[in-house]
Write a protein that holds these residues in place. Structure first.
Motif, mmCIF file in Angstrom:
data_model
loop_
_atom_site.group_PDB
_atom_site.id
_atom_site.type_symbol
_atom_site.label_atom_id
_atom_site.label_comp_id
_atom_site.label_asym_id
_atom_site.label_seq_id
_atom_site.Cartn_x
_atom_site.Cartn_y
_atom_site.Cartn_z
ATOM 1 N N PRO A 100 -7.589 16.408 13.667
ATOM 2 C CA PRO A 100 -7.833 16.519 15.414
ATOM 3 C C PRO A 100 -8.305 15.459 15.647
ATOM 4 O O PRO A 100 -7.269 14.899 17.280
ATOM 5 C CB PRO A 100 -8.415 17.682 15.155
ATOM 6 N N THR A 101 -9.053 14.592 15.969
ATOM 7 C CA THR A 101 -9.359 13.267 16.541
ATOM 8 C C THR A 101 -8.072 12.736 16.873
ATOM 9 O O THR A 101 -8.136 11.366 17.856
ATOM 10 C CB THR A 101 -10.174 12.933 16.299
ATOM 11 N N ALA A 102 -7.201 12.448 15.447
ATOM 12 C CA ALA A 102 -6.216 11.861 15.663
ATOM 13 C C ALA A 102 -5.104 11.808 16.480
ATOM 14 O O ALA A 102 -4.479 11.067 17.245
ATOM 15 C CB ALA A 102 -5.756 11.427 14.012
ATOM 16 N N VAL A 103 -4.790 12.771 16.276
ATOM 17 C CA VAL A 103 -3.465 13.612 17.336
ATOM 18 C C VAL A 103 -4.052 13.103 18.784
ATOM 19 O O VAL A 103 -3.007 12.565 19.110
ATOM 20 C CB VAL A 103 -3.632 15.306 16.550
ATOM 21 N N ARG A 104 -5.347 13.409 19.164
ATOM 22 C CA ARG A 104 -5.623 13.238 19.914
ATOM 23 C C ARG A 104 -6.122 11.876 20.656
ATOM 24 O O ARG A 104 -5.718 10.585 22.267
ATOM 25 C CB ARG A 104 -6.611 13.484 20.622
ATOM 26 N N GLY A 105 -6.474 11.114 19.738
ATOM 27 C CA GLY A 105 -6.768 9.144 20.001
ATOM 28 C C GLY A 105 -5.880 8.785 19.752
ATOM 29 O O GLY A 105 -5.540 7.943 19.888
ATOM 30 N N LEU A 106 -4.978 8.698 18.962
ATOM 31 C CA LEU A 106 -3.692 8.293 18.321
ATOM 32 C C LEU A 106 -2.009 8.317 18.675
ATOM 33 O O LEU A 106 -1.389 7.340 19.132
ATOM 34 C CB LEU A 106 -4.029 7.951 17.149
ATOM 35 N N PRO A 108 -0.472 10.088 20.547
ATOM 36 C CA PRO A 108 -0.209 10.186 21.593
ATOM 37 C C PRO A 108 0.667 8.476 22.419
ATOM 38 O O PRO A 108 1.871 8.555 22.314
ATOM 39 C CB PRO A 108 -0.669 10.963 23.010
ATOM 40 N N ALA A 109 -0.122 7.885 22.261
ATOM 41 C CA ALA A 109 0.534 6.468 22.554
ATOM 42 C C ALA A 109 1.634 6.207 21.138
ATOM 43 O O ALA A 109 3.124 5.504 21.507
ATOM 44 C CB ALA A 109 -0.696 5.421 22.676
ATOM 45 N N ALA A 110 1.915 7.084 20.048
ATOM 46 C CA ALA A 110 2.385 6.341 19.166
ATOM 47 C C ALA A 110 3.725 6.392 18.834
ATOM 48 O O ALA A 110 4.322 5.506 18.834
ATOM 49 C CB ALA A 110 1.305 6.667 17.593
ATOM 50 N N VAL A 289 4.087 3.775 10.632
ATOM 51 C CA VAL A 289 2.479 2.974 11.011
ATOM 52 C C VAL A 289 2.166 1.444 11.802
ATOM 53 O O VAL A 289 0.551 1.660 12.321
ATOM 54 C CB VAL A 289 2.581 2.016 9.665
ATOM 55 N N THR A 290 2.946 0.874 12.012
ATOM 56 C CA THR A 290 2.697 -0.250 13.279
ATOM 57 C C THR A 290 2.639 0.886 14.527
ATOM 58 O O THR A 290 1.902 -0.431 14.790
ATOM 59 C CB THR A 290 4.028 -0.829 13.594
ATOM 60 N N ALA A 291 3.424 1.895 14.784
ATOM 61 C CA ALA A 291 3.501 2.251 16.321
ATOM 62 C C ALA A 291 1.764 2.977 15.506
ATOM 63 O O ALA A 291 0.757 2.780 17.399
ATOM 64 C CB ALA A 291 3.947 3.263 16.414
ATOM 65 N N LEU A 292 1.517 3.419 15.138
ATOM 66 C CA LEU A 292 0.057 3.919 15.087
ATOM 67 C C LEU A 292 -1.241 2.990 14.972
ATOM 68 O O LEU A 292 -2.078 2.804 15.893
ATOM 69 C CB LEU A 292 -0.615 4.574 14.037
ATOM 70 N N ARG A 293 -1.092 1.464 14.680
ATOM 71 C CA ARG A 293 -1.974 1.248 14.957
ATOM 72 C C ARG A 293 -2.053 -0.218 16.166
ATOM 73 O O ARG A 293 -3.049 -0.291 16.186
ATOM 74 C CB ARG A 293 -1.541 -0.785 13.667
ATOM 75 N N ALA A 294 -0.942 0.278 16.695
ATOM 76 C CA ALA A 294 -0.828 -0.312 18.296
ATOM 77 C C ALA A 294 -1.432 0.858 19.199
ATOM 78 O O ALA A 294 -2.453 0.126 20.264
ATOM 79 C CB ALA A 294 0.675 -0.554 18.344
ATOM 80 N N ALA A 295 -1.501 1.763 18.275
ATOM 81 C CA ALA A 295 -2.708 3.011 18.998
ATOM 82 C C ALA A 295 -3.542 2.901 19.265
ATOM 83 O O ALA A 295 -4.732 3.860 19.955
ATOM 84 C CB ALA A 295 -1.251 4.503 19.187
#
Length: 313
Positions: A100-106, A108-110, A289-295
């Motif tokens: 859940p926290t990754a869904v909210r915190g990472l 949307p931007a990714a 993975v690149t998008a998640l790190r940037a988020a």
């Protein structure tokens, strides 16, 4: 010549235990799965399923065929990944599950970045606890799982999966603003021994981790209340009903009556992306993975080790 889709149907029945469960996973009707299996029986000249009470069980011939099907389907996935890597295009469909926290915190931007940079990639997201999502990746039902472990409790990596580091997420303690230690620059966890705590629901990884962490400082936890959402936990803290340990990635707006205090000995969880070995060369995996790190938010650092090289680890 054995038909690949019929092998996939048999493999799904073996994996999920019934024709109806296989149909759900394959997004077809139970009748369609039964027809595929009947054709496979005619094709092989072997009986593959037998009645077992209200369900079915695999025959010895089916068990033999399933073992081959698993290798065949793995090779097909690897071939698809190699073709995508050869073409170098980020295309196709990618299914991702995140806690859940990754869904909210990472996410949307990714997802926004993936959509802008790779419009031919279709991404499907679902919220799932890592204990449920990792087996789904291993079975091939998901392409990526976002999982976590803590510096005092490493994550065991299931066989056949690879991982890439997304970010490090530091946890702080949330105290009622009237707590005697609420205005400290930092607090030792052992100073809070005996306090009441707000925890996640009892079937969650976070609850188990909190119990073990508090017991490690010789403090038998006093769990006063349980709430799955961090926003709810903060509301309970604000009402003076207990303390909570909250990772920064999952923190929402802090309500009145709550003080966020860093821990003198930081508790850090590492956030990973997990994928199957056969899919490691897919450009879509690398792009995600690149998008998640940037988020990752500014207060949630991306470790130096999380470069492109970790995609091969």
């Amino acid at each position: 010549m054995l038909d690949l889709e019929r092998l996939r149907a048999l493999h799904s029945v073996a994996t999920y235990g019934s024709v109806s469960a296989a149909a759900d996973v394959l997004h077809v009707t139970t009748s369609a799965v039964s027809q595929q299996l009947a054709k496979l029986e005619r094709e092989t000249g072997q009986k593959l399923l037998e009645r077992n009470g209200r369900g079915v069980r695999l025959t010895d011939a089916a068990e033999l065929l399933v073992a081959h099907a698993e290798r065949i389907l793995s090779l097909v996935e690897q071939a698809q990944a190699d073709l995508e890597a050869h073409r170098g295009s980020v295309v196709g469909q990618l299914s991702i599950a995140a806690f859940p926290t990754a869904v909210r915190g990472l996410m949307p931007a990714a997802l926004r970045r993936l959509g802008a940079e790779h419009p031919d990639l279709r991404v499907q997201l679902r919220e799932e606890d890592p204990m449920q999502s990792m087996p789904l990746v291993s079975r091939g039902d998901l392409d990526l799982a976002i999982a976590q472990d803590w510096n005092n409790e490493p994550l065991p990596l299931p066989e056949g999966l690879r991982k890439g580091v997304i970010c490090d997420d530091v946890a702080d303690v949330a105290l009622p603003s009237v707590h005697p230690l609420a205005h400290r620059d930092a607090v030792e966890l052992k100073e809070l021994a005996g306090d009441p705590w707000i925890s996640s629901s009892p079937d969650s990884i976070c609850c188990d981790w909190l119990l073990r962490t508090l017991r490690a400082i010789d403090s038998e936890p006093r769990i006063a209340h349980m709430a799955y959402e961090f926003a709810t936990q903060l509301a309970l803290v604000g009402a003076g009903l207990g303390n909570a340990i909250l990772p920064r990635l999952g923190r929402c707006d802090v309500p009145p009556g709550v003080a966020i205090v860093p821990l003198a000995e930081p508790l850090t969880r590492r956030v990973y992306a997990l994928w199957r070995e056969e899919a490691a060369r897919r450009p879509a995996i690398r792009a995600a993975v690149t998008a998640l790190r940037a988020a990752a938010p500014p207060d949630v650092p991306v470790p130096a080790m999380a470069g492109t090289a970790t995609m091969a680890s």
